[in-house]
Design a protein around this motif. Structure first.
Motif, PDB file in Angstrom:
ATOM      1  N   THR A  49     -21.508  32.399 -51.573  1.00  0.00           N
ATOM      2  CA  THR A  49     -21.978  31.852 -52.355  1.00  0.00           C
ATOM      3  C   THR A  49     -23.243  32.509 -53.001  1.00  0.00           C
ATOM      4  OG1 THR A  49     -22.919  30.719 -50.777  1.00  0.00           O
ATOM      5  CG2 THR A  49     -21.289  29.420 -51.801  1.00  0.00           C
ATOM      6  N   THR A  50     -23.505  33.865 -52.698  1.00  0.00           N
ATOM      7  CA  THR A  50     -24.627  34.640 -52.991  1.00  0.00           C
ATOM      8  C   THR A  50     -24.097  35.570 -53.968  1.00  0.00           C
ATOM      9  OG1 THR A  50     -25.652  34.281 -51.011  1.00  0.00           O
ATOM     10  CG2 THR A  50     -26.663  35.909 -52.209  1.00  0.00           C
ATOM     11  N   PHE A  51     -24.738  35.828 -55.276  1.00  0.00           N
ATOM     12  CA  PHE A  51     -24.154  36.928 -56.061  1.00  0.00           C
ATOM     13  C   PHE A  51     -25.380  37.974 -56.762  1.00  0.00           C
ATOM     14  CE2 PHE A  51     -21.604  33.157 -56.243  1.00  0.00           C
ATOM     15  CZ  PHE A  51     -20.397  33.753 -56.552  1.00  0.00           C
ATOM     16  N   ASP A  52     -25.162  39.108 -56.897  1.00  0.00           N
ATOM     17  CA  ASP A  52     -26.014  40.108 -57.446  1.00  0.00           C
ATOM     18  C   ASP A  52     -25.779  40.563 -58.684  1.00  0.00           C
ATOM     19  OD1 ASP A  52     -28.263  42.050 -56.191  1.00  0.00           O
ATOM     20  OD2 ASP A  52     -26.925  43.223 -57.433  1.00  0.00           O
ATOM     21  N   CYS A  53     -27.023  40.571 -59.319  1.00  0.00           N
ATOM     22  CA  CYS A  53     -26.671  41.084 -60.806  1.00  0.00           C
ATOM     23  C   CYS A  53     -27.993  41.746 -61.025  1.00  0.00           C
ATOM     24  CB  CYS A  53     -26.261  39.800 -61.803  1.00  0.00           C
ATOM     25  SG  CYS A  53     -27.658  38.839 -62.051  1.00  0.00           S
ATOM     26  N   ALA A  54     -28.303  42.051 -62.583  1.00  0.00           N
ATOM     27  CA  ALA A  54     -29.608  42.538 -63.140  1.00  0.00           C
ATOM     28  C   ALA A  54     -29.709  42.268 -64.341  1.00  0.00           C
ATOM     29  CB  ALA A  54     -29.567  44.276 -62.513  1.00  0.00           C
ATOM     30  N   ASP A  55     -30.795  42.397 -64.797  1.00  0.00           N
ATOM     31  CA  ASP A  55     -31.239  42.292 -66.400  1.00  0.00           C
ATOM     32  C   ASP A  55     -30.557  43.307 -67.114  1.00  0.00           C
ATOM     33  OD1 ASP A  55     -32.990  44.235 -65.485  1.00  0.00           O
ATOM     34  OD2 ASP A  55     -34.706  43.548 -66.221  1.00  0.00           O
ATOM     35  N   ILE A  56     -30.128  44.515 -66.577  1.00  0.00           N
ATOM     36  CA  ILE A  56     -29.705  45.530 -67.194  1.00  0.00           C
ATOM     37  C   ILE A  56     -28.183  45.751 -67.244  1.00  0.00           C
ATOM     38  CG2 ILE A  56     -31.857  47.115 -67.433  1.00  0.00           C
ATOM     39  CD1 ILE A  56     -30.074  48.746 -65.065  1.00  0.00           C
ATOM     40  N   TYR A  57     -27.288  44.625 -66.469  1.00  0.00           N
ATOM     41  CA  TYR A  57     -25.966  44.783 -66.455  1.00  0.00           C
ATOM     42  C   TYR A  57     -25.557  43.928 -67.725  1.00  0.00           C
ATOM     43  CZ  TYR A  57     -26.395  45.943 -61.213  1.00  0.00           C
ATOM     44  OH  TYR A  57     -26.700  46.536 -60.180  1.00  0.00           O
ATOM     45  N   THR A  58     -25.037  44.729 -68.405  1.00  0.00           N
ATOM     46  CA  THR A  58     -24.893  44.155 -69.843  1.00  0.00           C
ATOM     47  C   THR A  58     -23.910  42.843 -69.713  1.00  0.00           C
ATOM     48  OG1 THR A  58     -25.076  46.412 -70.781  1.00  0.00           O
ATOM     49  CG2 THR A  58     -24.087  44.665 -72.285  1.00  0.00           C
ATOM     50  N   GLY A  59     -24.337  41.742 -69.980  1.00  0.00           N
ATOM     51  CA  GLY A  59     -23.571  40.562 -70.269  1.00  0.00           C
ATOM     52  C   GLY A  59     -23.616  39.659 -68.928  1.00  0.00           C
ATOM     53  N   VAL A  60     -24.034  40.570 -67.827  1.00  0.00           N
ATOM     54  CA  VAL A  60     -23.522  39.913 -66.626  1.00  0.00           C
ATOM     55  C   VAL A  60     -24.379  38.442 -66.403  1.00  0.00           C
ATOM     56  CG1 VAL A  60     -23.496  40.306 -64.034  1.00  0.00           C
ATOM     57  CG2 VAL A  60     -22.666  41.904 -65.660  1.00  0.00           C
ATOM     58  N   GLU A  61     -25.623  38.642 -66.581  1.00  0.00           N
ATOM     59  CA  GLU A  61     -26.909  37.328 -66.556  1.00  0.00           C
ATOM     60  C   GLU A  61     -25.969  36.079 -67.073  1.00  0.00           C
ATOM     61  OE1 GLU A  61     -31.251  38.614 -65.230  1.00  0.00           O
ATOM     62  OE2 GLU A  61     -30.523  38.605 -67.310  1.00  0.00           O
ATOM     63  N   ASP A  62     -25.568  36.519 -68.292  1.00  0.00           N
ATOM     64  CA  ASP A  62     -24.900  35.375 -69.036  1.00  0.00           C
ATOM     65  C   ASP A  62     -23.756  34.857 -68.393  1.00  0.00           C
ATOM     66  OD1 ASP A  62     -26.661  35.179 -71.447  1.00  0.00           O
ATOM     67  OD2 ASP A  62     -25.948  37.257 -71.964  1.00  0.00           O
ATOM     68  N   ILE A  63     -22.574  35.517 -67.750  1.00  0.00           N
ATOM     69  CA  ILE A  63     -21.572  35.231 -66.904  1.00  0.00           C
ATOM     70  C   ILE A  63     -22.046  34.443 -65.890  1.00  0.00           C
ATOM     71  CG2 ILE A  63     -19.818  36.133 -65.361  1.00  0.00           C
ATOM     72  CD1 ILE A  63     -19.497  38.532 -67.366  1.00  0.00           C
ATOM     73  N   LEU A  64     -23.036  34.822 -65.120  1.00  0.00           N
ATOM     74  CA  LEU A  64     -23.388  34.035 -63.774  1.00  0.00           C
ATOM     75  C   LEU A  64     -24.302  32.736 -64.532  1.00  0.00           C
ATOM     76  CD1 LEU A  64     -24.519  36.718 -61.487  1.00  0.00           C
ATOM     77  CD2 LEU A  64     -23.018  34.868 -61.010  1.00  0.00           C
ATOM     78  N   GLY A  65     -24.838  32.553 -65.565  1.00  0.00           N
ATOM     79  CA  GLY A  65     -25.109  31.515 -66.156  1.00  0.00           C
ATOM     80  C   GLY A  65     -23.947  30.577 -66.348  1.00  0.00           C
ATOM     81  N   GLN A  66     -23.032  31.052 -66.849  1.00  0.00           N
ATOM     82  CA  GLN A  66     -21.857  30.107 -67.190  1.00  0.00           C
ATOM     83  C   GLN A  66     -21.095  29.702 -65.888  1.00  0.00           C
ATOM     84  OE1 GLN A  66     -20.912  28.900 -70.011  1.00  0.00           O
ATOM     85  NE2 GLN A  66     -19.052  28.172 -69.243  1.00  0.00           N
ATOM     86  N   VAL A  67     -21.218  30.313 -64.904  1.00  0.00           N
ATOM     87  CA  VAL A  67     -20.782  29.967 -63.549  1.00  0.00           C
ATOM     88  C   VAL A  67     -21.559  28.693 -63.314  1.00  0.00           C
ATOM     89  CG1 VAL A  67     -20.618  30.565 -61.071  1.00  0.00           C
ATOM     90  CG2 VAL A  67     -19.925  32.377 -62.744  1.00  0.00           C
ATOM     91  N   ARG A  68     -22.879  28.822 -63.014  1.00  0.00           N
ATOM     92  CA  ARG A  68     -23.677  27.822 -62.818  1.00  0.00           C
ATOM     93  C   ARG A  68     -23.429  26.509 -63.643  1.00  0.00           C
ATOM     94  NH1 ARG A  68     -28.687  28.298 -60.467  1.00  0.00           N
ATOM     95  NH2 ARG A  68     -29.161  30.264 -60.952  1.00  0.00           N
ATOM     96  N   ARG A  69     -23.219  26.767 -64.836  1.00  0.00           N
ATOM     97  CA  ARG A  69     -22.915  25.667 -65.923  1.00  0.00           C
ATOM     98  C   ARG A  69     -21.400  24.920 -65.463  1.00  0.00           C
ATOM     99  NH1 ARG A  69     -23.739  28.707 -70.153  1.00  0.00           N
ATOM    100  NH2 ARG A  69     -25.936  28.626 -70.175  1.00  0.00           N
ATOM    101  N   GLN A  70     -20.660  25.902 -65.213  1.00  0.00           N
ATOM    102  CA  GLN A  70     -19.291  25.202 -64.921  1.00  0.00           C
ATOM    103  C   GLN A  70     -19.199  24.524 -63.518  1.00  0.00           C
ATOM    104  OE1 GLN A  70     -16.773  27.994 -67.088  1.00  0.00           O
ATOM    105  NE2 GLN A  70     -15.353  27.646 -65.321  1.00  0.00           N
ATOM    106  N   LEU A  71     -19.931  25.113 -62.537  1.00  0.00           N
ATOM    107  CA  LEU A  71     -19.814  24.462 -61.283  1.00  0.00           C
ATOM    108  C   LEU A  71     -20.530  22.878 -61.389  1.00  0.00           C
ATOM    109  CD1 LEU A  71     -20.981  27.302 -58.974  1.00  0.00           C
ATOM    110  CD2 LEU A  71     -18.643  26.145 -58.772  1.00  0.00           C
ATOM    111  N   GLN A  72     -21.581  22.821 -62.275  1.00  0.00           N
ATOM    112  CA  GLN A  72     -22.178  21.747 -62.474  1.00  0.00           C
ATOM    113  C   GLN A  72     -21.467  20.899 -63.130  1.00  0.00           C
ATOM    114  OE1 GLN A  72     -26.345  22.017 -63.786  1.00  0.00           O
ATOM    115  NE2 GLN A  72     -26.531  19.666 -63.871  1.00  0.00           N
ATOM    116  N   GLN A  73     -20.695  21.142 -64.008  1.00  0.00           N
ATOM    117  CA  GLN A  73     -19.816  20.383 -64.955  1.00  0.00           C
ATOM    118  C   GLN A  73     -18.898  19.749 -64.280  1.00  0.00           C
ATOM    119  OE1 GLN A  73     -19.002  22.713 -68.386  1.00  0.00           O
ATOM    120  NE2 GLN A  73     -20.779  22.177 -69.389  1.00  0.00           N
ATOM    121  N   GLN A  74     -18.031  20.602 -63.332  1.00  0.00           N
ATOM    122  CA  GLN A  74     -16.863  20.192 -62.754  1.00  0.00           C
ATOM    123  C   GLN A  74     -17.192  19.455 -61.388  1.00  0.00           C
ATOM    124  OE1 GLN A  74     -14.682  24.144 -62.790  1.00  0.00           O
ATOM    125  NE2 GLN A  74     -14.567  23.946 -64.690  1.00  0.00           N
TER     126      GLN A  74
END
Ligand code: NAP
Length: 350
Positions: A49-74
């Protein structure tokens, strides 16, 4: 068996195997965002349940934002309670001389928006060049944002022992330091790990699989020639060159294969377990492009190396040539082989 956990602070627990998301930034082949989100949710559901990303990993913070959204919705808000998303603050090299509060705030607020949260779990701070003053002031601006409630914990990445201590002495409560640490690269062992322990800093380690080189896939293979298939392999082939010859690397893989056989596990599991068992290590960060590797993470959780295993491994490691010196020192030489392949200004649009 649930994955092992580690407390970075009294109120903050992570899994000891962190899912690394650099591999979703585009340098490792095309990324299907929907598939990437579903994969990361599969890691979450398996207990990682722990994930690593960075502000410079193109598009990846957005992908993890979507993970959060989807987990909450579902699954409802409850599902978010164990989720930990570690990001990095990596100011551009060109921006370092003019770093100020506004730049730091802008970067952190952008990560909050992309990650779809009100407080960042852990921000790991990077500074490209020690010769450019301002690293400590910048970390103290992060601390102000922590006091405002926008950041839970502050960490660093790729600082050496001297600079780690300097940040600690300046009053930055560093919970973690992310560094490269593997069978091929033991620069963090010894003095660095001891300094981290004295400052209450846990090591979160990348490169434990050397981008996949430390796995059965490369056992018995010929030395690859450039261009290599992706950015990780390009980066870690340079570390193999520092370690010694391709033959010595193959000797290491063959030794790991025999250790793995004794434990009915994979070479990759043994390689990461070795790092997990070193002093000051809180977790390993393993790059995940697909859930295909989930089964071997379970092996990594159950394996424990014996004295016989360690003796066999250390016999090969004793023949290594390098890499030597402080953590990340080779990589800081921008005109050297390691520095020349880095991208220094990926954050330009803050
Ligand atoms: N702070 C920094 O400077 C820094 C630098 C680099 C990385 N990182 C972080 O660390 C994470 C890990 O990246 P890394 O570069 O160090 O890569 P790594 O974890 O050493 O290697 C990851 C690669 O190994 C292969 N792999 C994964 N699990 C495997 C298994 N069980 N068996 C066999 N092969 C396996 C995968 O390749 P395939 O997908 O091809 O199968 C994967 O892409 C990154 O995602 C990032 O979050 C941080």
């Amino acid at each position: 068996m649930s994955p092992e956990t580690h407390s970075l602070r009294k109120d903050y627990q992570i899994t000891r195997i962190i899912t690394g998301c650099w591999q979703l930034a585009g340098g490792h082949g095309e990324v299907d965002r929907v598939e990437a989100v579903n994969n990361l949710i599969a890691f979450h559901d398996a207990g990682y349940t722990t994930f690593d990303c960075a502000d410079i990993y193109t598009g990846v913070e957005d992908i993890l934002g979507q993970v959060r959204r989807q987990l909450q919705q579902q699954r409802g808000k409850e599902a978010l309670t164990r989720l930990k998303v570690h990001t990095k603050f990596v100011p551009d090299l060109d921006a370092l001389p003019r770093m100020d509060r506004a730049y730091v705030r802008g970067a952190i607020e952008r990560s909050l928006r992309r990650l779809n949260c009100e407080r960042l779990d852990l921000v790991q701070f990077h500074w490209w060049d020690y010769q450019i003053p301002g690293a400590i002031e910048t970390a103290l601006w992060l601390k102000e944002l922590q006091q405002e409630g926008k950041i839970h914990l502050i960490g660093g990445t790729n600082f050496d022992a001297k600079h780690l201590r300097a940040l600690h002495q300046a009053g930055v409560d560093l919970a973690a330091m992310q560094v490269q640490y593997s069978l091929l690269d033991e620069r963090p062992a010894g003095n660095f790990a001891a300094s981290a322990a004295e400052c209450g800093v846990a090591l979160l380690c990348y490169g434990t699989l050397a981008g996949g080189f430390l796995s059965a896939r490369w056992l018995g293979q010929r030395e690859p020639v450039e261009p290599l298939p992706n950015r990780s392999l390009t980066k870690y082939k340079l570390i193999i060159d520092e370690f010694g010859s391709w033959d010595l690397f193959q000797e290491l893989l063959a030794t790991l294969a025999s250790v793995a056989k004794r434990h009915d596990a994979s070479i990759a599991a043994i390689a990461s377990r070795y790092v997990l068992e070193q002093p000051s290590v809180g977790a390993v960060i393993i790059g995940a492009r697909s859930r295909a590797h989930l089964a071997s993470l379970e092996e990594l959780g159950r394996v424990h190396l014996t004295a016989t295993d360690l003796c066999a491994i250390k016999t090969v490691l004793a023949k290594r040539h390098g890499p030597a010196g402080e953590v990340y020192a080779l990589e800081r030489q921008r005109d050297g082989r390691h520095g020349a392949i880095m991208k220094y200004n990926l954050n330009t649009r803050i």
